[in-house]
Write an enzyme that holds these catalytic residues in place. Structure first.
Site, PDB file in Angstrom:
ATOM      1  N   HIS A 142      -3.090   6.669   4.119  1.00 35.58           N
ATOM      2  CA  HIS A 142      -1.648   6.768   4.322  1.00 35.58           C
ATOM      3  C   HIS A 142      -1.140   8.110   3.788  1.00 35.58           C
ATOM      4  O   HIS A 142      -1.576   8.569   2.723  1.00 35.58           O
ATOM      5  CB  HIS A 142      -0.910   5.657   3.569  1.00 35.58           C
ATOM      6  CG  HIS A 142      -1.040   4.304   4.177  1.00 35.58           C
ATOM      7  ND1 HIS A 142      -1.728   4.047   5.342  1.00 35.58           N
ATOM      8  CD2 HIS A 142      -0.545   3.094   3.768  1.00 35.58           C
ATOM      9  CE1 HIS A 142      -1.654   2.751   5.620  1.00 35.58           C
ATOM     10  NE2 HIS A 142      -0.939   2.156   4.679  1.00 35.58           N
ATOM     11  N   CYS A 171       0.819  -1.222   0.000  1.00 34.25           N
ATOM     12  CA  CYS A 171       0.000   0.000   0.000  1.00 34.25           C
ATOM     13  C   CYS A 171       0.852   1.271   0.000  1.00 34.25           C
ATOM     14  O   CYS A 171       0.529   2.242  -0.696  1.00 34.25           O
ATOM     15  CB  CYS A 171      -0.955  -0.008   1.187  1.00 34.25           C
ATOM     16  SG  CYS A 171      -0.178  -0.351   2.769  1.00 34.25           S
TER      17      CYS A 171
END
Length: 340
Positions: A243, A130
Protein backbone atom coordinates in the site's frame (compact mmCIF):
# COMPACT_ATOMS: atom_id res chain seq x y z
CA UNK A 1 9.82 -22.19 28.38
CA UNK A 2 8.01 -20.79 25.36
CA UNK A 3 4.43 -20.08 24.40
CA UNK A 4 1.74 -22.15 22.76
CA UNK A 5 0.47 -20.14 19.77
CA UNK A 6 -2.51 -20.82 17.53
CA UNK A 7 -2.97 -19.17 14.11
CA UNK A 8 -6.59 -19.17 12.94
CA UNK A 9 -6.96 -18.73 9.19
CA UNK A 10 -3.57 -20.28 8.51
CA UNK A 11 -4.29 -21.04 4.84
CA UNK A 12 -5.16 -17.45 3.89
CA UNK A 13 -2.80 -14.70 2.73
CA UNK A 14 -2.50 -13.09 6.16
CA UNK A 15 -2.46 -16.33 8.11
CA UNK A 16 0.40 -17.72 6.05
CA UNK A 17 2.26 -14.46 6.53
CA UNK A 18 1.71 -14.69 10.30
CA UNK A 19 3.37 -18.10 10.31
CA UNK A 20 6.27 -16.79 8.20
CA UNK A 21 6.85 -13.84 10.51
CA UNK A 22 6.60 -15.90 13.70
CA UNK A 23 9.42 -18.02 12.29
CA UNK A 24 11.47 -15.11 10.89
CA UNK A 25 11.39 -13.19 14.16
CA UNK A 26 12.03 -16.36 16.18
CA UNK A 27 9.01 -15.85 18.37
CA UNK A 28 9.54 -17.93 21.54
CA UNK A 29 6.96 -20.61 20.82
CA UNK A 30 7.21 -24.19 22.02
CA UNK A 31 4.25 -25.09 19.83
CA UNK A 32 2.51 -23.39 16.90
CA UNK A 33 -0.85 -24.75 15.77
CA UNK A 34 -2.29 -23.93 12.35
CA UNK A 35 -6.09 -23.70 12.32
CA UNK A 36 -8.45 -23.48 9.36
CA UNK A 37 -12.02 -24.20 8.37
CA UNK A 38 -13.11 -27.78 7.86
CA UNK A 39 -12.86 -27.48 4.06
CA UNK A 40 -9.12 -26.75 4.45
CA UNK A 41 -8.54 -29.43 7.08
CA UNK A 42 -5.18 -31.15 6.59
CA UNK A 43 -3.81 -28.51 4.23
CA UNK A 44 -0.06 -28.12 4.74
CA UNK A 45 1.39 -24.71 5.54
CA UNK A 46 4.96 -23.60 6.15
CA UNK A 47 6.33 -22.48 9.48
CA UNK A 48 10.02 -21.78 9.04
CA UNK A 49 11.68 -25.07 8.15
CA UNK A 50 8.68 -27.02 9.38
CA UNK A 51 5.46 -28.03 7.65
CA UNK A 52 2.27 -27.90 9.68
CA UNK A 53 -1.01 -29.64 8.90
CA UNK A 54 -4.03 -27.52 9.63
CA UNK A 55 -6.43 -28.53 12.36
CA UNK A 56 -10.16 -27.88 12.49
CA UNK A 57 -10.93 -24.49 14.04
CA UNK A 58 -14.47 -25.59 14.84
CA UNK A 59 -13.41 -28.41 17.18
CA UNK A 60 -10.09 -27.04 18.44
CA UNK A 61 -9.68 -26.79 22.22
CA UNK A 62 -7.97 -23.47 23.02
CA UNK A 63 -7.26 -24.62 26.58
CA UNK A 64 -3.53 -24.21 27.26
CA UNK A 65 -3.08 -21.80 24.34
CA UNK A 66 -1.28 -18.61 25.37
CA UNK A 67 -1.80 -16.47 22.25
CA UNK A 68 -4.24 -16.90 19.36
CA UNK A 69 -3.70 -14.91 16.18
CA UNK A 70 -6.94 -14.55 14.21
CA UNK A 71 -7.09 -13.87 10.45
CA UNK A 72 -10.52 -15.26 9.57
CA UNK A 73 -12.77 -12.23 9.03
CA UNK A 74 -15.38 -10.66 11.28
CA UNK A 75 -18.10 -13.32 10.90
CA UNK A 76 -16.15 -16.37 12.12
CA UNK A 77 -14.22 -14.21 14.60
CA UNK A 78 -17.46 -13.28 16.34
CA UNK A 79 -18.00 -16.98 17.05
CA UNK A 80 -14.51 -18.24 17.78
CA UNK A 81 -12.63 -15.33 19.39
CA UNK A 82 -14.76 -15.25 22.57
CA UNK A 83 -14.38 -19.03 22.80
CA UNK A 84 -10.59 -18.73 22.68
CA UNK A 85 -10.60 -15.81 25.12
CA UNK A 86 -12.74 -17.70 27.63
CA UNK A 87 -10.27 -20.60 27.43
CA UNK A 88 -7.48 -18.24 28.51
CA UNK A 89 -5.82 -17.37 25.20
CA UNK A 90 -4.97 -13.75 24.45
CA UNK A 91 -6.71 -13.18 21.12
CA UNK A 92 -5.06 -10.82 18.62
CA UNK A 93 -7.65 -10.23 15.94
CA UNK A 94 -6.96 -8.89 12.45
CA UNK A 95 -10.62 -8.30 11.53
CA UNK A 96 -12.53 -5.06 12.09
CA UNK A 97 -14.93 -6.68 14.57
CA UNK A 98 -13.44 -5.34 17.81
CA UNK A 99 -11.50 -2.27 16.68
CA UNK A 100 -14.07 0.30 17.72
CA UNK A 101 -15.16 -1.16 21.04
CA UNK A 102 -13.98 1.14 23.86
CA UNK A 103 -12.90 -1.62 26.23
CA UNK A 104 -10.73 -3.42 23.65
CA UNK A 105 -7.29 -1.98 22.82
CA UNK A 106 -6.39 -1.16 19.22
CA UNK A 107 -2.63 -1.50 19.11
CA UNK A 108 0.28 -0.45 16.93
CA UNK A 109 3.27 -1.24 19.16
CA UNK A 110 5.37 1.70 17.92
CA UNK A 111 2.53 4.09 18.79
CA UNK A 112 0.55 3.03 21.87
CA UNK A 113 2.23 0.06 23.59
CA UNK A 114 0.93 1.05 27.04
CA UNK A 115 -2.65 0.46 25.92
CA UNK A 116 -1.96 -3.26 25.56
CA UNK A 117 -2.73 -3.75 29.27
CA UNK A 118 -6.40 -3.18 28.41
CA UNK A 119 -6.55 -6.68 26.91
CA UNK A 120 -7.36 -7.94 30.40
CA UNK A 121 -10.88 -6.52 30.00
CA UNK A 122 -11.89 -9.27 27.56
CA UNK A 123 -8.66 -11.11 26.65
CA UNK A 124 -8.87 -9.60 23.14
CA UNK A 125 -6.65 -7.12 21.27
CA UNK A 126 -7.58 -5.58 17.92
CA UNK A 127 -5.21 -5.13 15.00
CA UNK A 128 -5.86 -1.94 12.96
CA UNK A 129 -6.81 -1.61 9.33
CA UNK A 130 -3.87 -2.02 6.94
CA UNK A 131 -4.04 1.53 5.60
CA UNK A 132 -4.15 2.98 9.11
CA UNK A 133 -1.28 0.92 10.52
CA UNK A 134 1.45 2.21 8.24
CA UNK A 135 0.27 5.82 8.45
CA UNK A 136 0.17 6.06 12.25
CA UNK A 137 3.70 4.65 12.56
CA UNK A 138 4.86 7.72 10.63
CA UNK A 139 2.50 10.19 12.31
CA UNK A 140 3.15 9.29 15.96
CA UNK A 141 6.75 10.57 16.32
CA UNK A 142 5.82 13.78 14.49
CA UNK A 143 2.77 14.23 16.71
CA UNK A 144 4.91 13.81 19.82
CA UNK A 145 7.08 16.70 18.66
CA UNK A 146 4.66 19.23 17.14
CA UNK A 147 1.05 18.06 17.80
CA UNK A 148 -0.90 17.19 14.67
CA UNK A 149 -4.05 19.22 13.96
CA UNK A 150 -5.16 17.75 10.65
CA UNK A 151 -4.26 14.97 8.23
CA UNK A 152 -5.37 14.64 4.61
CA UNK A 153 -4.43 11.27 3.11
CA UNK A 154 -4.96 9.63 -0.26
CA UNK A 155 -4.21 5.92 -0.42
CA UNK A 156 -3.08 3.71 -3.31
CA UNK A 157 -4.00 0.28 -1.99
CA UNK A 158 -2.95 -3.02 -3.51
CA UNK A 159 -5.45 -5.74 -4.39
CA UNK A 160 -4.04 -8.16 -1.79
CA UNK A 161 -5.87 -6.05 0.80
CA UNK A 162 -9.07 -7.52 -0.64
CA UNK A 163 -7.85 -11.12 -0.47
CA UNK A 164 -6.72 -13.92 -2.79
CA UNK A 165 -9.75 -13.66 -5.09
CA UNK A 166 -8.88 -10.01 -5.73
CA UNK A 167 -5.30 -10.90 -6.60
CA UNK A 168 -6.56 -13.60 -8.95
CA UNK A 169 -8.92 -11.14 -10.61
CA UNK A 170 -6.13 -8.67 -11.33
CA UNK A 171 -3.99 -11.46 -12.77
CA UNK A 172 -6.63 -13.05 -14.99
CA UNK A 173 -8.08 -9.70 -16.07
CA UNK A 174 -4.65 -8.42 -17.09
CA UNK A 175 -3.96 -11.55 -19.15
CA UNK A 176 -7.44 -11.47 -20.66
CA UNK A 177 -7.00 -7.96 -22.01
CA UNK A 178 -4.20 -9.22 -24.24
CA UNK A 179 -6.20 -12.13 -25.65
CA UNK A 180 -9.35 -11.26 -27.66
CA UNK A 181 -12.34 -13.19 -26.42
CA UNK A 182 -10.81 -13.94 -23.00
CA UNK A 183 -11.67 -10.70 -21.26
CA UNK A 184 -12.63 -11.08 -17.58
CA UNK A 185 -15.57 -9.11 -16.22
CA UNK A 186 -15.26 -7.52 -12.76
CA UNK A 187 -16.41 -9.79 -9.94
CA UNK A 188 -14.47 -8.89 -6.80
CA UNK A 189 -14.31 -5.22 -7.78
CA UNK A 190 -17.00 -2.85 -9.04
CA UNK A 191 -15.03 -1.94 -12.15
CA UNK A 192 -12.08 -3.24 -14.14
CA UNK A 193 -8.97 -3.24 -11.93
CA UNK A 194 -6.38 -4.12 -14.58
CA UNK A 195 -4.73 -0.91 -15.89
CA UNK A 196 -7.20 1.13 -13.86
CA UNK A 197 -7.73 2.72 -10.43
CA UNK A 198 -10.94 2.52 -8.41
CA UNK A 199 -11.78 5.24 -5.84
CA UNK A 200 -13.96 2.91 -3.82
CA UNK A 201 -12.96 0.51 -1.02
CA UNK A 202 -15.64 -1.04 1.21
CA UNK A 203 -19.22 0.25 1.34
CA UNK A 204 -20.40 3.84 0.96
CA UNK A 205 -21.65 5.73 4.00
CA UNK A 206 -24.27 8.48 4.31
CA UNK A 207 -21.74 11.34 4.18
CA UNK A 208 -20.27 10.09 0.88
CA UNK A 209 -17.13 8.57 2.37
CA UNK A 210 -16.47 4.84 2.24
CA UNK A 211 -16.08 2.62 5.28
CA UNK A 212 -12.37 2.21 4.54
CA UNK A 213 -11.98 5.98 4.77
CA UNK A 214 -14.05 6.08 7.95
CA UNK A 215 -11.80 3.40 9.46
CA UNK A 216 -8.71 5.54 8.91
CA UNK A 217 -10.37 8.47 10.66
CA UNK A 218 -11.64 6.58 13.70
CA UNK A 219 -8.60 4.34 14.14
CA UNK A 220 -6.09 7.20 13.94
CA UNK A 221 -8.00 8.99 16.69
CA UNK A 222 -8.10 5.88 18.89
CA UNK A 223 -4.43 4.99 18.40
CA UNK A 224 -2.82 8.45 18.55
CA UNK A 225 -5.12 11.28 19.66
CA UNK A 226 -8.90 11.86 19.43
CA UNK A 227 -8.29 15.54 18.64
CA UNK A 228 -6.63 14.84 15.27
CA UNK A 229 -8.87 15.62 12.30
CA UNK A 230 -8.46 13.16 9.42
CA UNK A 231 -9.82 13.24 5.88
CA UNK A 232 -9.10 10.18 3.73
CA UNK A 233 -9.66 9.13 0.12
CA UNK A 234 -8.99 5.42 -0.39
CA UNK A 235 -8.22 4.09 -3.87
CA UNK A 236 -7.60 0.56 -5.13
CA UNK A 237 -4.76 0.30 -7.66
CA UNK A 238 -3.52 -2.56 -9.89
CA UNK A 239 -0.65 -3.55 -7.59
CA UNK A 240 -0.48 -7.04 -6.08
CA UNK A 241 1.16 -6.25 -2.71
CA UNK A 242 2.10 -2.99 -0.99
CA UNK A 243 0.00 0.00 0.00
CA UNK A 244 1.13 3.56 -0.76
CA UNK A 245 -0.15 6.78 0.77
CA UNK A 246 0.24 10.48 0.06
CA UNK A 247 -0.02 12.15 3.47
CA UNK A 248 -0.45 15.86 4.14
CA UNK A 249 -0.09 16.98 7.77
CA UNK A 250 -0.84 20.28 9.50
CA UNK A 251 0.76 20.82 12.92
CA UNK A 252 -0.03 23.06 15.86
CA UNK A 253 3.65 23.98 16.26
CA UNK A 254 6.35 24.82 13.69
CA UNK A 255 8.28 21.79 12.41
CA UNK A 256 10.67 22.23 9.52
CA UNK A 257 11.37 19.41 7.10
CA UNK A 258 14.96 18.92 8.24
CA UNK A 259 13.94 18.26 11.82
CA UNK A 260 11.05 16.07 10.66
CA UNK A 261 13.48 14.09 8.55
CA UNK A 262 15.70 13.46 11.58
CA UNK A 263 12.72 12.44 13.72
CA UNK A 264 11.52 9.95 11.12
CA UNK A 265 15.02 8.60 10.57
CA UNK A 266 15.30 7.68 14.26
CA UNK A 267 11.73 6.47 14.82
CA UNK A 268 11.05 2.73 15.33
CA UNK A 269 9.53 0.84 12.42
CA UNK A 270 10.40 3.46 9.82
CA UNK A 271 12.97 3.71 7.05
CA UNK A 272 13.61 7.10 5.46
CA UNK A 273 14.59 6.95 1.77
CA UNK A 274 14.32 10.51 0.56
CA UNK A 275 16.69 11.62 -2.17
CA UNK A 276 15.56 14.38 -4.49
CA UNK A 277 16.64 12.63 -7.62
CA UNK A 278 15.16 10.07 -10.04
CA UNK A 279 14.55 6.83 -8.12
CA UNK A 280 15.30 8.43 -4.75
CA UNK A 281 12.07 7.12 -3.22
CA UNK A 282 10.45 3.77 -2.44
CA UNK A 283 7.63 2.16 -4.44
CA UNK A 284 5.38 -0.78 -3.50
CA UNK A 285 7.43 -3.32 -5.46
CA UNK A 286 10.47 -2.56 -3.31
CA UNK A 287 8.69 -2.89 0.04
CA UNK A 288 7.31 -6.40 -0.48
CA UNK A 289 8.61 -8.79 2.18
CA UNK A 290 10.07 -5.99 4.29
CA UNK A 291 9.23 -5.18 7.90
CA UNK A 292 9.72 -1.41 7.64
CA UNK A 293 7.33 1.34 6.65
CA UNK A 294 9.15 3.55 4.13
CA UNK A 295 8.96 7.34 4.00
CA UNK A 296 9.93 9.37 0.91
CA UNK A 297 9.16 12.72 -0.75
CA UNK A 298 9.17 14.65 2.55
CA UNK A 299 8.64 18.35 1.90
CA UNK A 300 7.11 21.55 3.22
CA UNK A 301 3.49 22.31 2.36
CA UNK A 302 3.45 26.09 1.85
CA UNK A 303 -0.34 26.28 1.53
CA UNK A 304 -0.92 25.97 5.30
CA UNK A 305 0.89 27.15 8.39
CA UNK A 306 3.12 24.40 9.82
CA UNK A 307 2.45 21.93 7.00
CA UNK A 308 4.42 18.94 5.73
CA UNK A 309 3.68 16.19 3.22
CA UNK A 310 5.28 12.80 2.57
CA UNK A 311 4.95 9.53 0.66
CA UNK A 312 4.46 6.38 2.75
CA UNK A 313 4.84 2.77 1.51
CA UNK A 314 4.53 -0.56 3.31
CA UNK A 315 3.85 -4.24 2.70
CA UNK A 316 0.18 -4.40 3.67
CA UNK A 317 0.30 -8.12 4.40
CA UNK A 318 3.09 -7.46 6.87
CA UNK A 319 2.90 -4.17 8.78
CA UNK A 320 -0.71 -3.77 7.70
CA UNK A 321 -1.70 -7.15 9.11
CA UNK A 322 0.55 -10.08 10.04
CA UNK A 323 3.66 -8.25 11.24
CA UNK A 324 1.70 -5.90 13.48
CA UNK A 325 -0.15 -8.88 14.98
CA UNK A 326 3.11 -10.67 15.77
CA UNK A 327 4.58 -7.47 17.21
CA UNK A 328 1.54 -7.25 19.48
CA UNK A 329 2.14 -10.87 20.52
CA UNK A 330 5.76 -9.98 21.34
CA UNK A 331 4.56 -7.00 23.37
CA UNK A 332 2.07 -9.14 25.28
CA UNK A 333 4.79 -11.69 25.98
CA UNK A 334 7.21 -9.07 27.33
CA UNK A 335 4.71 -7.16 29.44
CA UNK A 336 1.84 -9.40 30.40
CA UNK A 337 2.51 -13.14 30.22
CA UNK A 338 4.85 -14.91 32.55
CA UNK A 339 6.48 -18.12 31.35
CA UNK A 340 9.01 -20.34 33.01
Amino acid sequence: MGYRVAVAGATGNVGREMLNILAEREFPADEVVALASRKSLGTEVSYGDKTLKTKDLDTFDFGGTDIALFAIGSGPTKEYAPKAARAGAVVIDNSSLYRYEPDIPLIVPECNPDSVEMFKNRNIIANPNCSTAQMVVALKPLHDRARIKRVVVSTYQSVSGAGKDAMDELWTQTKGLYVPGQEVEPAKFTKQIAFNVIPHIDVFMEDGSTKEEWKMVVETKKIIDPKIRVHATCVRVPVFVGHSESVNVEFEEPLDEDEAREILREAPGLMLVDKREPGGYVTPVECVGEFATYISRLRTDPTVENGLSFWCVSDNLRKGAALNAVQIAELVGRRCLKKG
